[in-house]
Design a protein around this motif. Structure first.
Motif, PDB file in Angstrom:
ATOM      1  N   VAL A 214      -5.761 -18.591  -2.502  1.00  0.00           N
ATOM      2  CA  VAL A 214      -4.344 -18.469  -2.149  1.00  0.00           C
ATOM      3  C   VAL A 214      -3.605 -17.620  -3.170  1.00  0.00           C
ATOM      4  CG1 VAL A 214      -2.175 -19.765  -1.966  1.00  0.00           C
ATOM      5  CG2 VAL A 214      -4.225 -20.620  -0.827  1.00  0.00           C
ATOM      6  N   VAL A 215      -3.830 -17.888  -4.451  1.00  0.00           N
ATOM      7  CA  VAL A 215      -3.149 -17.133  -5.508  1.00  0.00           C
ATOM      8  C   VAL A 215      -3.529 -15.656  -5.450  1.00  0.00           C
ATOM      9  CG1 VAL A 215      -2.964 -16.825  -8.010  1.00  0.00           C
ATOM     10  CG2 VAL A 215      -2.896 -19.131  -7.023  1.00  0.00           C
ATOM     11  N   ARG A 216      -4.822 -15.369  -5.275  1.00  0.00           N
ATOM     12  CA  ARG A 216      -5.265 -13.968  -5.213  1.00  0.00           C
ATOM     13  C   ARG A 216      -4.673 -13.258  -3.998  1.00  0.00           C
ATOM     14  NH1 ARG A 216     -10.419 -16.162  -6.836  1.00  0.00           N
ATOM     15  NH2 ARG A 216     -11.065 -16.111  -4.648  1.00  0.00           N
ATOM     16  N   ALA A 217      -4.592 -13.964  -2.872  1.00  0.00           N
ATOM     17  CA  ALA A 217      -4.040 -13.360  -1.660  1.00  0.00           C
ATOM     18  C   ALA A 217      -2.554 -13.055  -1.832  1.00  0.00           C
ATOM     19  CB  ALA A 217      -4.252 -14.294  -0.465  1.00  0.00           C
ATOM     20  N   LEU A 218      -1.825 -13.983  -2.464  1.00  0.00           N
ATOM     21  CA  LEU A 218      -0.396 -13.781  -2.659  1.00  0.00           C
ATOM     22  C   LEU A 218      -0.104 -12.626  -3.607  1.00  0.00           C
ATOM     23  CD1 LEU A 218       0.815 -17.500  -2.906  1.00  0.00           C
ATOM     24  CD2 LEU A 218       1.313 -15.885  -1.069  1.00  0.00           C
ATOM     25  N   TRP A 219      -1.017 -12.362  -4.535  1.00  0.00           N
ATOM     26  CA  TRP A 219      -0.808 -11.283  -5.501  1.00  0.00           C
ATOM     27  C   TRP A 219      -1.508  -9.986  -5.108  1.00  0.00           C
ATOM     28  CZ3 TRP A 219       2.314 -10.941  -9.762  1.00  0.00           C
ATOM     29  CH2 TRP A 219       2.993 -12.109 -10.132  1.00  0.00           C
ATOM     30  N   SER A 220      -2.174  -9.979  -3.967  1.00  0.00           N
ATOM     31  CA  SER A 220      -2.898  -8.782  -3.556  1.00  0.00           C
ATOM     32  C   SER A 220      -1.970  -7.705  -3.005  1.00  0.00           C
ATOM     33  CB  SER A 220      -3.942  -9.135  -2.496  1.00  0.00           C
ATOM     34  OG  SER A 220      -3.309  -9.535  -1.282  1.00  0.00           O
ATOM     35  N   GLY A 221      -0.792  -8.111  -2.507  1.00  0.00           N
ATOM     36  CA  GLY A 221       0.135  -7.161  -1.914  1.00  0.00           C
ATOM     37  C   GLY A 221      -0.221  -6.775  -0.492  1.00  0.00           C
ATOM     38  N   GLN A 222      -1.203  -7.445   0.112  1.00  0.00           N
ATOM     39  CA  GLN A 222      -1.647  -7.099   1.460  1.00  0.00           C
ATOM     40  C   GLN A 222      -0.927  -7.889   2.555  1.00  0.00           C
ATOM     41  OE1 GLN A 222      -5.946  -7.093   1.901  1.00  0.00           O
ATOM     42  NE2 GLN A 222      -6.226  -6.794  -0.298  1.00  0.00           N
ATOM     43  N   TYR A 223      -0.277  -9.000   2.178  1.00  0.00           N
ATOM     44  CA  TYR A 223       0.293  -9.873   3.204  1.00  0.00           C
ATOM     45  C   TYR A 223       1.767 -10.148   2.914  1.00  0.00           C
ATOM     46  CZ  TYR A 223      -4.730 -10.783   3.254  1.00  0.00           C
ATOM     47  OH  TYR A 223      -6.087 -10.637   3.267  1.00  0.00           O
ATOM     48  N   ARG A 224       2.542 -10.313   3.980  1.00  0.00           N
ATOM     49  CA  ARG A 224       3.944 -10.714   3.841  1.00  0.00           C
ATOM     50  C   ARG A 224       4.026 -12.212   3.599  1.00  0.00           C
ATOM     51  NH1 ARG A 224       7.999  -8.507   8.204  1.00  0.00           N
ATOM     52  NH2 ARG A 224       9.378  -9.411   6.621  1.00  0.00           N
ATOM     53  N   PHE A 225       3.151 -12.966   4.243  1.00  0.00           N
ATOM     54  CA  PHE A 225       3.025 -14.404   3.988  1.00  0.00           C
ATOM     55  C   PHE A 225       1.650 -14.835   4.460  1.00  0.00           C
ATOM     56  CE2 PHE A 225       5.086 -13.861   8.117  1.00  0.00           C
ATOM     57  CZ  PHE A 225       4.288 -14.623   8.947  1.00  0.00           C
ATOM     58  N   ILE A 226       1.204 -15.994   3.961  1.00  0.00           N
ATOM     59  CA  ILE A 226      -0.106 -16.520   4.349  1.00  0.00           C
ATOM     60  C   ILE A 226       0.034 -17.996   4.703  1.00  0.00           C
ATOM     61  CG2 ILE A 226      -1.346 -14.902   2.842  1.00  0.00           C
ATOM     62  CD1 ILE A 226      -1.788 -17.227   0.915  1.00  0.00           C
ATOM     63  N   ALA A 227      -0.928 -18.517   5.466  1.00  0.00           N
ATOM     64  CA  ALA A 227      -0.978 -19.940   5.808  1.00  0.00           C
ATOM     65  C   ALA A 227      -1.982 -20.619   4.884  1.00  0.00           C
ATOM     66  CB  ALA A 227      -1.389 -20.120   7.269  1.00  0.00           C
ATOM     67  N   THR A 228      -1.578 -21.762   4.327  1.00  0.00           N
ATOM     68  CA  THR A 228      -2.448 -22.481   3.382  1.00  0.00           C
ATOM     69  C   THR A 228      -3.183 -23.621   4.086  1.00  0.00           C
ATOM     70  OG1 THR A 228      -0.577 -23.874   2.746  1.00  0.00           O
ATOM     71  CG2 THR A 228      -0.989 -21.895   1.423  1.00  0.00           C
ATOM     72  N   ARG A 229      -3.646 -23.347   5.274  1.00  0.00           N
ATOM     73  CA  ARG A 229      -4.258 -24.385   6.100  1.00  0.00           C
ATOM     74  C   ARG A 229      -5.516 -24.966   5.462  1.00  0.00           C
ATOM     75  NH1 ARG A 229      -4.554 -21.457  10.003  1.00  0.00           N
ATOM     76  NH2 ARG A 229      -2.491 -21.892  10.847  1.00  0.00           N
ATOM     77  N   ASP A 230      -6.404 -24.108   4.967  1.00  0.00           N
ATOM     78  CA  ASP A 230      -7.652 -24.587   4.385  1.00  0.00           C
ATOM     79  C   ASP A 230      -7.407 -25.417   3.127  1.00  0.00           C
ATOM     80  OD1 ASP A 230      -9.068 -23.331   6.361  1.00  0.00           O
ATOM     81  OD2 ASP A 230      -9.475 -21.527   5.181  1.00  0.00           O
TER      82      ASP A 230
END
Length: 233
Positions: free
Chosen positions: A44-60
């Motif tokens: 989750v942390v890497r995805a949020l700092w990757s700059g590729q997404y506006r938002f992500i779901a933390t379902r897993d």
């Protein structure tokens, strides 16, 4: 959970810890979850700092967390633990007496805690939710809406420390807020970016810049401070 994740995601030293893979040295693979929660949080942390997404779901992450808690909590519900804690606290208050070593008489005891070593990241949790001692058998939870004035910069922790530490000053960088009551409520997060030096409001997938004057409110629930001497890169 989104509110706390945003606060953790703005903890610069923790972000570095996850993004550079250092956490892999400390994952407990022998635990029943085999480090799954740490892996999901790192993702989750890497995805949020990757700059590729506006938002992500933390379902897993959410499902993994709930799964672990459900398997280890057993039959201990939140309400039963709260009743137990309150009964223990009622017994302590303050009927507790002790023998004074000086006058040799029984005196009322006073509980006091001192911090022996200050941490690089200090988390302060306000006791917003409580059970009325007269109604605790009925699970009558209440919420304190008290406004607490807390500093954004230069929080001096010397008065709470056992010793006089050289690094005793802290700056606020995140706040988890709770609005509403026990029957229904909503969480948001106010976080100060270590990159831009500005405060932002995180309300699920909506992020807006806010002035520092709006950070303090009666909704403040958990405060995140970083030591002025801690390396935040």
């Amino acid at each position: 959970m989104n509110s706390i994740i945003q606060c953790l995601n703005n903890t610069a030293i923790l972000v570095t810890y996850f993004c550079n893979g250092q956490y892999l040295e400390h994952v407990n693979r022998s635990h029943s979850t085999r480090g799954a929660i740490a892996e999901e949080l790192a993702a989750v942390v890497r995805a949020l700092w990757s700059g590729q997404y506006r938002f992500i779901a933390t379902r897993d992450l959410r499902l993994g967390y709930i799964s672990e808690c459900a398997s280890e909590a057993g039959d201990y519900s939140h309400h039963s633990l709260a009743r137990y804690a309150l009964s223990r606290n009622d017994n302590w208050l303050l009927s507790r007496r002790w023998n004074c070593p000086n006058c040799k008489e029984k005196r009322d005891a006073v509980k006091k805690l001192d911090i022996s070593r200050l941490p690089p990241v200090l988390v302060i949790h306000f006791k917003r939710f409580y059970v009325d001692p007269k109604e605790y058998m009925c699970n009558a939870y209440r919420k304190k809406q008290t406004y607490i004035d807390f500093p954004l910069e230069d929080l001096d922790m010397r008065q709470f420390s056992l010793h006089s530490p050289p690094n005793h000053s802290y700056n606020l960088y995140a706040v988890s807020n709770h609005y509403g009551s026990m029957e229904g409520g909503h969480y948001t997060a106010y976080c100060k970016s270590s990159v831009y030096g500005k405060w932002y409001k995180y309300d699920d997938h909506v992020v807006t810049e806010i002035p520092s004057s709006e950070v303090k409110s009666s909704a403040a629930y958990i405060l995140f401070y970083t030591s002025c001497s801690a390396r935040q890169t």
